[in-house]
Enzyme design. Structure first.
Site, PDB file in Angstrom:
ATOM      1  N   GLY A 156       7.503   2.599  13.960  1.00  0.00           N
ATOM      2  CA  GLY A 156       7.618   4.018  13.251  1.00  0.00           C
ATOM      3  C   GLY A 156       8.444   5.058  14.207  1.00  0.00           C
ATOM      4  O   GLY A 156       8.297   5.117  15.304  1.00  0.00           O
ATOM      5  N   LYS A 157       9.359   5.659  13.580  1.00  0.00           N
ATOM      6  CA  LYS A 157      10.187   6.575  14.331  1.00  0.00           C
ATOM      7  C   LYS A 157       9.479   7.899  14.358  1.00  0.00           C
ATOM      8  O   LYS A 157       9.942   8.886  13.401  1.00  0.00           O
ATOM      9  CB  LYS A 157      11.477   6.857  13.793  1.00  0.00           C
ATOM     10  CG  LYS A 157      12.694   6.985  14.608  1.00  0.00           C
ATOM     11  CD  LYS A 157      14.062   6.764  14.327  1.00  0.00           C
ATOM     12  CE  LYS A 157      15.167   7.580  14.800  1.00  0.00           C
ATOM     13  NZ  LYS A 157      15.361   7.307  16.333  1.00  0.00           N
TER      14      LYS A 157
END
Ligand code: PMP
Length: 309
Positions: A156-157
């Site tokens: 996930g960013k």
């Protein structure tokens, strides 16, 4: 860096100075946000701005929101339409960078991912290089380990997770290196502070698998396709030892921001010939043609801003 004139903020485009948050904002205090990074490339012959793989970027963006239990009203298709409207309003006719950001906007005390409300924002700005020495970077292995999937998923960013990247990047830069490569919890190569890593060894391209605590990079995916389909090379996704990077014939880092960066020194060793190798060079040339909409076969990845697809 000049600031944008406008931003998308929650549900509408507003003047950039009006897109503000308060000190108690959840995302600011606890790092409970997710972001994206998309590039747009100006094509001078066609007088057109092409956004590279925006649907894929917003797909990953929405997957990141899912990891943080966020439910945004916008679909990825709607997000692309909003982005195009914002760029047209900003009236940009040059290479740009797009920064979608979603965060929990409540002004409250309480570390959690439930009973909080997210908003989505987008900013766009003119952009050049992210790493100065794209043609020959001196990189170090960081002493900071990459965050593990059971700590904060690197897939996930996630805004808060970028403290991990910032620690590695600053230590590298302040020690005179251009970028850092982080090792994961079991000692294998993970990725750069904001780039995926590839090596060429014994004629094969090798890159860490998505289960080695890396971001599932859109550029990584693009490169695997170009290497296999255009350069006719074998690409293997498997864990990589540190010493394999020392012994690589070529190595490069890829990302939307960093584009294609040749690694020509690693720690205090020459990597390969010590200058950009032929495979990296070919891939770089091809990539820049593809993102500018100059390769018909990959034109579907390029979303025009002003004209028709
Ligand atoms: N890894 C990390 C940690 C990053 O921040 C980025 C940049 N988004 C990448 C890899 C490359 O991802 P992409 O190609 O989708 O930009």
């Amino acid at each position: 860096m000049p600031l944008p004139k406008y931003a998308y903020f929650g549900d509408k485009i507003v003047p950039y100075p009006d897109a503000k948050v308060g000190l108690l904002t959840h995302g600011l205090n606890y790092g409970t946000g997710v972001f994206g990074g998309i590039r747009g490339y100006w094509n001078e012959e066609e007088k057109e701005l092409f956004i590279f793989r925006p649907l894929d970027h917003f797909q990953r963006f929405l997957e990141s929101t899912q990891l943080l239990r966020m439910e945004l009203p916008q679909t990825r298709e709607e997000a692309v339409d909003i982005l195009l409207e914002l760029i047209r309003k900003e009236d940009l006719h040059e290479d740009i960078y797009v920064r979608p950001l979603a965060f929990y906007a409540d002004e409250i005390i309480g570390v959690r991912l439930h009973n909080v409300t997210p908003i989505m924002t987008i900013s766009v700005l003119p952009f050049g290089r992210y790493i100065d020495k794209e043609e020959g970077a001196h990189v170090m292995f960081s002493s900071w380990r990459r965050i593990d999937d059971n700590m904060i998923p690197a897939r996930g960013k996630i805004t808060g997770a970028y403290v991990n990247s910032a620690l590695a990047k600053s230590d590298a830069n302040l020690a005179g290196f251009d970028e850092a490569i982080m090792i994961n919890q079991d000692g294998h190569i993970a990725e750069g502070s904001a780039e995926n890593v590839f090596i060429l060894r014994k004629g094969k391209i090798v890159t860490p698998p998505v289960t080695d605590n890396i971001l599932e990079g859109i550029t990584r995916n693009t490169m695997i396709a170009l290497l296999r389909d255009e350069l006719k090379m074998e690409v293997v996704e498997r864990s990589i030892d540190k010493s394999e990077v020392y012994l690589a014939e070529e190595a490069f880092m890829v990302a939307t921001g960093a584009q294609v960066v040749a690694i020509t020194r690693i720690d205090h060793r020459k990597l390969g010939s010590g200058s950009m190798g032929p495979v990296t060079q070919k891939l770089r040339d091809l990539y820049f043609n593809v993102v500018r909409g100059k390769v018909a076969k990959y034109r579907q990845w390029c979303q025009p801003v002003y004209g028709k697809k």
